[in-house]
Design an enzyme around this catalytic site. Structure first.
Site, PDB file in Angstrom:
ATOM      1  N   GLY A  15      50.938  61.006 -50.752  1.00 52.35           N
ATOM      2  CA  GLY A  15      50.789  59.903 -51.694  1.00 52.35           C
ATOM      3  C   GLY A  15      50.855  58.505 -51.114  1.00 52.35           C
ATOM      4  O   GLY A  15      51.243  57.560 -51.822  1.00 52.35           O
ATOM      5  N   MET A  93      43.243  67.115 -53.359  1.00 51.53           N
ATOM      6  CA  MET A  93      42.506  68.058 -52.508  1.00 51.53           C
ATOM      7  C   MET A  93      41.827  69.179 -53.301  1.00 51.53           C
ATOM      8  O   MET A  93      41.762  70.311 -52.832  1.00 51.53           O
ATOM      9  CB  MET A  93      43.452  68.648 -51.453  1.00 51.53           C
ATOM     10  CG  MET A  93      44.069  67.615 -50.553  1.00 51.53           C
ATOM     11  SD  MET A  93      42.838  66.601 -49.695  1.00 51.53           S
ATOM     12  CE  MET A  93      43.899  65.614 -48.645  1.00 51.53           C
ATOM     13  N   ILE A  95      38.378  70.333 -55.801  1.00 50.33           N
ATOM     14  CA  ILE A  95      37.015  69.976 -56.227  1.00 50.33           C
ATOM     15  C   ILE A  95      36.969  70.043 -57.756  1.00 50.33           C
ATOM     16  O   ILE A  95      37.591  70.910 -58.372  1.00 50.33           O
ATOM     17  CB  ILE A  95      35.999  70.980 -55.615  1.00 50.33           C
ATOM     18  CG1 ILE A  95      36.114  71.022 -54.091  1.00 50.33           C
ATOM     19  CG2 ILE A  95      34.584  70.691 -56.099  1.00 50.33           C
ATOM     20  CD1 ILE A  95      35.187  70.129 -53.316  1.00 50.33           C
ATOM     21  N   LEU A  96      36.241  69.096 -58.360  1.00 52.45           N
ATOM     22  CA  LEU A  96      36.120  69.077 -59.819  1.00 52.45           C
ATOM     23  C   LEU A  96      34.695  69.469 -60.220  1.00 52.45           C
ATOM     24  O   LEU A  96      33.727  69.070 -59.571  1.00 52.45           O
ATOM     25  CB  LEU A  96      36.458  67.685 -60.364  1.00 52.45           C
ATOM     26  CG  LEU A  96      37.916  67.251 -60.135  1.00 52.45           C
ATOM     27  CD1 LEU A  96      38.091  65.772 -60.430  1.00 52.45           C
ATOM     28  CD2 LEU A  96      38.881  68.095 -60.975  1.00 52.45           C
ATOM     29  N   ASN A 110      37.265  58.061 -55.946  1.00 52.71           N
ATOM     30  CA  ASN A 110      37.917  58.834 -54.893  1.00 52.71           C
ATOM     31  C   ASN A 110      37.917  58.034 -53.599  1.00 52.71           C
ATOM     32  O   ASN A 110      36.982  57.282 -53.333  1.00 52.71           O
ATOM     33  CB  ASN A 110      37.131  60.139 -54.672  1.00 52.71           C
ATOM     34  CG  ASN A 110      37.700  60.979 -53.538  1.00 52.71           C
ATOM     35  OD1 ASN A 110      38.911  61.251 -53.493  1.00 52.71           O
ATOM     36  ND2 ASN A 110      36.852  61.389 -52.605  1.00 52.71           N
ATOM     37  N   HIS A 112      37.794  58.496 -49.553  1.00 51.41           N
ATOM     38  CA  HIS A 112      37.468  59.481 -48.512  1.00 51.41           C
ATOM     39  C   HIS A 112      37.671  58.825 -47.138  1.00 51.41           C
ATOM     40  O   HIS A 112      37.208  57.703 -46.919  1.00 51.41           O
ATOM     41  CB  HIS A 112      36.019  59.963 -48.671  1.00 51.41           C
ATOM     42  CG  HIS A 112      35.670  61.004 -47.663  1.00 51.41           C
ATOM     43  ND1 HIS A 112      36.134  62.300 -47.764  1.00 51.41           N
ATOM     44  CD2 HIS A 112      34.954  60.949 -46.513  1.00 51.41           C
ATOM     45  CE1 HIS A 112      35.706  62.988 -46.723  1.00 51.41           C
ATOM     46  NE2 HIS A 112      34.992  62.200 -45.951  1.00 51.41           N
ATOM     47  N   GLU A 150      29.558  65.591 -59.643  1.00 52.42           N
ATOM     48  CA  GLU A 150      29.773  67.019 -59.358  1.00 52.42           C
ATOM     49  C   GLU A 150      29.534  67.376 -57.889  1.00 52.42           C
ATOM     50  O   GLU A 150      29.903  68.455 -57.440  1.00 52.42           O
ATOM     51  CB  GLU A 150      28.900  67.887 -60.279  1.00 52.42           C
ATOM     52  CG  GLU A 150      27.407  67.856 -60.016  1.00 52.42           C
ATOM     53  CD  GLU A 150      26.699  66.646 -60.625  1.00 52.42           C
ATOM     54  OE1 GLU A 150      27.379  65.691 -61.089  1.00 52.42           O
ATOM     55  OE2 GLU A 150      25.459  66.657 -60.623  1.00 52.42           O
ATOM     56  N   ALA A 182      41.987  50.565 -43.646  1.00 54.80           N
ATOM     57  CA  ALA A 182      40.886  50.709 -44.598  1.00 54.80           C
ATOM     58  C   ALA A 182      41.322  51.269 -45.958  1.00 54.80           C
ATOM     59  O   ALA A 182      41.251  50.572 -46.967  1.00 54.80           O
ATOM     60  CB  ALA A 182      39.793  51.584 -43.980  1.00 54.80           C
ATOM     61  N   GLU A 183      41.802  52.505 -45.980  1.00 53.72           N
ATOM     62  CA  GLU A 183      42.062  53.159 -47.272  1.00 53.72           C
ATOM     63  C   GLU A 183      43.004  52.365 -48.181  1.00 53.72           C
ATOM     64  O   GLU A 183      42.707  52.140 -49.355  1.00 53.72           O
ATOM     65  CB  GLU A 183      42.678  54.545 -47.055  1.00 53.72           C
ATOM     66  CG  GLU A 183      41.747  55.517 -46.379  1.00 53.72           C
ATOM     67  CD  GLU A 183      42.338  56.915 -46.284  1.00 53.72           C
ATOM     68  OE1 GLU A 183      42.815  57.452 -47.293  1.00 53.72           O
ATOM     69  OE2 GLU A 183      42.316  57.485 -45.180  1.00 53.72           O
TER      70      GLU A 183
HETATM   71  C1  GAR Z   1      43.925  60.376 -47.193  1.00 58.77           C
HETATM   72  O1  GAR Z   1      43.514  60.098 -45.882  1.00 58.77           O
HETATM   73  C2  GAR Z   1      42.723  60.568 -48.085  1.00 58.77           C
HETATM   74  O2  GAR Z   1      41.664  59.719 -47.799  1.00 58.77           O
HETATM   75  C3  GAR Z   1      42.369  61.991 -47.767  1.00 58.77           C
HETATM   76  O3  GAR Z   1      43.594  62.652 -47.635  1.00 58.77           O
HETATM   77  C4  GAR Z   1      44.625  61.730 -47.263  1.00 58.77           C
HETATM   78  C5  GAR Z   1      45.694  61.772 -48.306  1.00 58.77           C
HETATM   79  O4  GAR Z   1      46.781  60.981 -47.950  1.00 58.77           O
HETATM   80  N1  GAR Z   1      41.541  62.538 -48.802  1.00 58.77           N
HETATM   81  C6  GAR Z   1      40.558  63.399 -48.551  1.00 58.77           C
HETATM   82  O5  GAR Z   1      40.308  63.842 -47.455  1.00 58.77           O
HETATM   83  C7  GAR Z   1      39.761  63.823 -49.774  1.00 58.77           C
HETATM   84  N2  GAR Z   1      38.501  64.332 -49.389  1.00 58.77           N
HETATM   85  P1  GAR Z   1      47.848  60.442 -49.016  1.00 58.77           P
HETATM   86  O6  GAR Z   1      48.317  61.633 -49.850  1.00 58.77           O
HETATM   87  O7  GAR Z   1      48.953  59.911 -48.148  1.00 58.77           O
HETATM   88  O8  GAR Z   1      47.195  59.373 -49.835  1.00 58.77           O
END
Ligand code: GAR
Length: 204
Positions: A15, A93, A95-96, A110, A112, A150, A182-183
């Protein structure tokens, strides 16, 4: 009082992206939305702890041992319960299905950990994305926030940010830098953008 968009965040793990949104809201930057619930597909994950710490309602809808349909109706019940208008997949994690994504068209986003359309789609999640990027030898990677439809990682892109790959990177080091640079920046900013559009009645 200003109307705020109800935001639900779906998680499955640590999270840190949820935390980035909580912090952004705490700094008064989430001007158009309010986090009303955090829903996890797994019990006991640290993301739930982060939500409780921030006094946000939580729910667990276990993915394991359920048919897709039953899992999704469990999530939908929680979303209806809190009157969610925008949904954030933050390290979610699962798929919907089209049935699910159609109900919240242009309302699910989302994050990525790569520059879509590279290293994305089914099987590309978490550390696997960074392992693939390093073994390919890319010199630049990054993160993408996109609308969810989807097709796995297939919806329209909202924001991207590039991150340089370094000579001595390991998947873990790269993952951390992509998150930090980035994220954690583009996810909260995209959320505000989408909530603002919803308030204005714009679709995309
Ligand atoms: C993050 O890097 C996110 O971008 C990735 O999982 C990690 C979750 O970290 N998500 C994916 O790969 C989805 N396809 P977090 O639980 O610390 O946010």
């Amino acid at each position: 009082m200003k109307k705020l968009v109800n935001v639900a965040v779906l998680v499955s793990g640590g999270g840190t992206n949820l935390q980035a949104i909580i912090d952004y809201a705490g700094e008064g930057k989430l001007e158009s939305g309010k986090i009303v619930k955090v829903i996890s597909s797994k019990a006991g994950v640290y993301a739930l702890e982060r939500a409780r710490e921030a006094e946000i309602d939580t729910a667990v809808v276990e993915r394991k041992g359920k048919k897709q349909e039953d899992f999704e109706s469990g999530i939908l019940r929680e979303l209806e319960d809190c009157k969610a208008e925008v949904i954030v997949l933050a390290g979610f994690m699962c798929i919907l299905s089209k049935n699910f994504t159609d109900r919240y068209k242009d309302r699910i986003i989302n994050v990525h950990p790569a520059l879509i359309p590279s290293f994305c789609g089914e099987g590309f999640y978490g550390l696997k994305v960074h392992e693939a990027a390093l073994s390919y030898g890319v010199k630049v990677t990054g993160a993408t926030v996109h609308y969810v439809n989807e097709i796995a990682d297939g919806g329209k892109i909202i924001m991207q940010r590039a991150v340089k790959v370094k000579e001595n990177d390991t998947p873990e080091k790269l993952q951390k830098r992509v998150m930090q640079e980035a994220e954690w920046k583009i996810l909260p900013a995209s959320l505000e953008l989408v909530c603002k559009k919803v308030l204005k009645g714009e679709t995309k």
